[in-house]
Design a protein around this motif. Structure first.
Motif, PDB file in Angstrom:
ATOM      1  N   ASP A  93       0.837  -1.122   0.022  1.00  0.00           N
ATOM      2  CA  ASP A  93      -0.133  -0.011   0.081  1.00  0.00           C
ATOM      3  C   ASP A  93       0.767   1.108   0.074  1.00  0.00           C
ATOM      4  OD1 ASP A  93      -2.367  -1.495  -0.024  1.00  0.00           O
ATOM      5  OD2 ASP A  93      -2.677  -1.382   2.050  1.00  0.00           O
ATOM      6  N   GLN A  94       1.944   1.249   0.689  1.00  0.00           N
ATOM      7  CA  GLN A  94       2.784   2.588   0.939  1.00  0.00           C
ATOM      8  C   GLN A  94       4.044   2.575   0.196  1.00  0.00           C
ATOM      9  OE1 GLN A  94       2.782   3.810   5.079  1.00  0.00           O
ATOM     10  NE2 GLN A  94       1.078   2.381   5.537  1.00  0.00           N
ATOM     11  N   PHE A  95       4.703   1.685  -0.401  1.00  0.00           N
ATOM     12  CA  PHE A  95       6.069   1.455  -0.932  1.00  0.00           C
ATOM     13  C   PHE A  95       5.865   1.482  -2.594  1.00  0.00           C
ATOM     14  CE2 PHE A  95       9.180   0.118   2.651  1.00  0.00           C
ATOM     15  CZ  PHE A  95       8.301   0.307   3.623  1.00  0.00           C
ATOM     16  N   SER A  96       6.717   2.241  -3.238  1.00  0.00           N
ATOM     17  CA  SER A  96       6.814   2.207  -4.623  1.00  0.00           C
ATOM     18  C   SER A  96       7.671   0.904  -4.712  1.00  0.00           C
ATOM     19  CB  SER A  96       7.827   3.424  -5.184  1.00  0.00           C
ATOM     20  OG  SER A  96       8.864   3.425  -4.557  1.00  0.00           O
ATOM     21  N   GLU A  97       7.897   0.639  -5.874  1.00  0.00           N
ATOM     22  CA  GLU A  97       8.925  -0.587  -6.515  1.00  0.00           C
ATOM     23  C   GLU A  97      10.193  -0.296  -5.856  1.00  0.00           C
ATOM     24  OE1 GLU A  97       9.988  -2.212 -10.462  1.00  0.00           O
ATOM     25  OE2 GLU A  97       8.371  -3.450 -10.059  1.00  0.00           O
ATOM     26  N   LYS A  98      10.731   1.071  -6.208  1.00  0.00           N
ATOM     27  CA  LYS A  98      11.926   1.208  -5.625  1.00  0.00           C
ATOM     28  C   LYS A  98      12.183   0.872  -4.162  1.00  0.00           C
ATOM     29  CE  LYS A  98      15.337   4.926  -5.537  1.00  0.00           C
ATOM     30  NZ  LYS A  98      15.556   6.611  -5.708  1.00  0.00           N
ATOM     31  N   ASP A  99      11.196   1.344  -3.490  1.00  0.00           N
ATOM     32  CA  ASP A  99      11.195   1.248  -1.822  1.00  0.00           C
ATOM     33  C   ASP A  99      11.179  -0.136  -1.601  1.00  0.00           C
ATOM     34  OD1 ASP A  99      10.986   4.068  -1.528  1.00  0.00           O
ATOM     35  OD2 ASP A  99       8.891   4.093  -1.352  1.00  0.00           O
ATOM     36  N   LYS A 100      10.246  -1.000  -2.528  1.00  0.00           N
ATOM     37  CA  LYS A 100      10.327  -2.414  -2.089  1.00  0.00           C
ATOM     38  C   LYS A 100      11.441  -2.905  -2.453  1.00  0.00           C
ATOM     39  CE  LYS A 100       5.367  -2.819  -3.266  1.00  0.00           C
ATOM     40  NZ  LYS A 100       4.405  -3.525  -4.163  1.00  0.00           N
ATOM     41  N   TYR A 101      12.295  -2.676  -3.367  1.00  0.00           N
ATOM     42  CA  TYR A 101      13.697  -2.926  -3.845  1.00  0.00           C
ATOM     43  C   TYR A 101      14.604  -2.976  -2.738  1.00  0.00           C
ATOM     44  CZ  TYR A 101      18.216  -3.521  -6.051  1.00  0.00           C
ATOM     45  OH  TYR A 101      19.479  -3.842  -6.247  1.00  0.00           O
ATOM     46  N   ARG A 126      12.699 -14.321   0.831  1.00  0.00           N
ATOM     47  CA  ARG A 126      12.067 -14.729  -0.534  1.00  0.00           C
ATOM     48  C   ARG A 126      10.579 -14.508  -0.322  1.00  0.00           C
ATOM     49  NH1 ARG A 126      13.990 -17.457  -4.697  1.00  0.00           N
ATOM     50  NH2 ARG A 126      15.840 -18.193  -3.436  1.00  0.00           N
ATOM     51  N   ARG A 127       9.934 -14.920   0.617  1.00  0.00           N
ATOM     52  CA  ARG A 127       8.539 -15.172   0.911  1.00  0.00           C
ATOM     53  C   ARG A 127       8.102 -13.372   1.096  1.00  0.00           C
ATOM     54  NH1 ARG A 127       4.061 -16.792  -0.040  1.00  0.00           N
ATOM     55  NH2 ARG A 127       2.663 -16.793   1.367  1.00  0.00           N
ATOM     56  N   VAL A 128       8.686 -12.817   1.627  1.00  0.00           N
ATOM     57  CA  VAL A 128       8.478 -11.283   1.743  1.00  0.00           C
ATOM     58  C   VAL A 128       8.374 -10.790   0.203  1.00  0.00           C
ATOM     59  CG1 VAL A 128       9.055  -8.751   2.419  1.00  0.00           C
ATOM     60  CG2 VAL A 128       9.089 -10.766   4.102  1.00  0.00           C
ATOM     61  N   SER A 129       9.351 -11.094  -0.585  1.00  0.00           N
ATOM     62  CA  SER A 129       9.664 -10.655  -1.831  1.00  0.00           C
ATOM     63  C   SER A 129       8.405 -11.099  -2.836  1.00  0.00           C
ATOM     64  CB  SER A 129      10.928 -10.980  -2.748  1.00  0.00           C
ATOM     65  OG  SER A 129      12.173 -10.551  -1.746  1.00  0.00           O
ATOM     66  N   LEU A 138      14.647  -8.415  -9.577  1.00  0.00           N
ATOM     67  CA  LEU A 138      15.177  -7.530  -8.595  1.00  0.00           C
ATOM     68  C   LEU A 138      15.274  -8.259  -7.353  1.00  0.00           C
ATOM     69  CD1 LEU A 138      12.458  -4.457  -9.265  1.00  0.00           C
ATOM     70  CD2 LEU A 138      14.913  -4.773  -9.721  1.00  0.00           C
ATOM     71  N   PHE A 139      14.648  -9.224  -7.000  1.00  0.00           N
ATOM     72  CA  PHE A 139      15.237 -10.204  -5.837  1.00  0.00           C
ATOM     73  C   PHE A 139      16.483 -10.520  -5.837  1.00  0.00           C
ATOM     74  CE2 PHE A 139      15.641 -14.493  -4.208  1.00  0.00           C
ATOM     75  CZ  PHE A 139      15.219 -14.382  -2.768  1.00  0.00           C
ATOM     76  N   THR A 140      16.997 -10.995  -7.002  1.00  0.00           N
ATOM     77  CA  THR A 140      18.440 -11.433  -7.172  1.00  0.00           C
ATOM     78  C   THR A 140      19.449 -10.503  -7.139  1.00  0.00           C
ATOM     79  OG1 THR A 140      18.003 -11.883  -9.498  1.00  0.00           O
ATOM     80  CG2 THR A 140      17.726 -13.828  -8.239  1.00  0.00           C
ATOM     81  N   ARG A 141      19.084  -9.370  -7.676  1.00  0.00           N
ATOM     82  CA  ARG A 141      19.834  -8.184  -8.017  1.00  0.00           C
ATOM     83  C   ARG A 141      19.978  -7.381  -6.438  1.00  0.00           C
ATOM     84  NH1 ARG A 141      18.046  -2.960 -11.086  1.00  0.00           N
ATOM     85  NH2 ARG A 141      19.194  -1.396  -9.720  1.00  0.00           N
ATOM     86  N   ALA A 142      18.899  -7.587  -5.785  1.00  0.00           N
ATOM     87  CA  ALA A 142      19.025  -6.978  -4.223  1.00  0.00           C
ATOM     88  C   ALA A 142      20.031  -7.804  -3.545  1.00  0.00           C
ATOM     89  CB  ALA A 142      17.676  -6.994  -3.702  1.00  0.00           C
ATOM     90  N   ARG A 143      19.976  -9.278  -3.573  1.00  0.00           N
ATOM     91  CA  ARG A 143      20.822 -10.229  -2.937  1.00  0.00           C
ATOM     92  C   ARG A 143      22.248 -10.026  -3.441  1.00  0.00           C
ATOM     93  NH1 ARG A 143      20.786 -16.195  -1.281  1.00  0.00           N
ATOM     94  NH2 ARG A 143      22.624 -16.582  -0.876  1.00  0.00           N
ATOM     95  N   ALA A 144      22.646  -9.764  -4.508  1.00  0.00           N
ATOM     96  CA  ALA A 144      23.914  -9.561  -5.070  1.00  0.00           C
ATOM     97  C   ALA A 144      24.416  -8.170  -4.686  1.00  0.00           C
ATOM     98  CB  ALA A 144      23.890  -9.555  -6.672  1.00  0.00           C
ATOM     99  N   GLU A 145      23.620  -7.236  -4.810  1.00  0.00           N
ATOM    100  CA  GLU A 145      24.309  -5.837  -4.211  1.00  0.00           C
ATOM    101  C   GLU A 145      24.388  -5.920  -2.880  1.00  0.00           C
ATOM    102  OE1 GLU A 145      21.806  -2.525  -5.308  1.00  0.00           O
ATOM    103  OE2 GLU A 145      22.074  -2.969  -7.462  1.00  0.00           O
ATOM    104  N   ALA A 146      23.611  -6.433  -2.041  1.00  0.00           N
ATOM    105  CA  ALA A 146      23.840  -6.698  -0.531  1.00  0.00           C
ATOM    106  C   ALA A 146      25.122  -7.576  -0.229  1.00  0.00           C
ATOM    107  CB  ALA A 146      22.704  -7.324   0.216  1.00  0.00           C
ATOM    108  N   ARG A 147      25.422  -8.384  -1.008  1.00  0.00           N
ATOM    109  CA  ARG A 147      26.531  -9.529  -0.908  1.00  0.00           C
ATOM    110  C   ARG A 147      27.869  -8.469  -1.349  1.00  0.00           C
ATOM    111  NH1 ARG A 147      26.017 -12.912  -4.545  1.00  0.00           N
ATOM    112  NH2 ARG A 147      26.942 -11.833  -6.127  1.00  0.00           N
TER     113      ARG A 147
END
Length: 152
Positions: A93-101, A126-129, A138-147
């Motif tokens: 409801d409150q987050f944009s796709e960028k915020d979700k990422y 994974r479940r939250v995503s 974007l899920f896998t990109r977020a993981r790679a960036e965090a790593r």
């Protein structure tokens, strides 16, 4: 925790002071999900706590004391949590796709804090995503960036 989040959303629904409450709600939603990642293995490593503090301070421009209070509140309320649905519904409801990422990347950053990705942590992220409809790329990109952030 869900009880407190539910109460915050009910207050928003009254349209009273929405502007003043909105930032706190978003911060609490983020903190709740980040704390869930940090504590899903039933222990909170000091590195995870430090990372939580840093992420909240940076992302929401909070001082350390305010961020610590939000984290402590999220930790205290964790035992009352019964479902991810209310959190993820609020995110939708409150987050944009960028915020979700950014949220998912922060969740990965917390998971990488102690240098061990537990199966429970990965499953939770994974479940939250999935529940916030973040595309798998974007899920896998977020993981790679965090790593990569952890390695630098």
């Amino acid at each position: 925790m869900l009880q407190q989040i539910r109460k915050l959303f009910q207050q928003i629904g009254t349209h009273a002071d929405v502007e003043a409450r909105d930032d706190k709600d978003v911060r609490m939603i983020s903190a709740a999900l980040l704390v869930e990642v940090a504590t899903v293995d039933q222990k909170l490593d000091q590195r995870e706590r430090d990372n939580l503090l840093q992420l909240l301070c940076q992302h929401y421009a909070l001082d350390a004391h305010s961020a610590a209070e939000i984290i402590d509140e999220a930790i205290e309320q964790r035992e009352e949590a019964t479902s991810l649905f209310e959190f993820t519904q609020a995110v939708n409801d409150q987050f944009s796709e960028k915020d979700k990422y950014q949220l998912v990347r922060q969740m990965w950053q917390v998971a990488f804090s102690d240098n061990v990705i537990e199966a429970f942590e990965e499953h939770l992220i994974r479940r939250v995503s999935e529940l916030i409809y973040l595309p798998h790329g974007l899920f896998t990109r977020a993981r790679a960036e965090a790593r990569d952030m952890k390695d630098t």
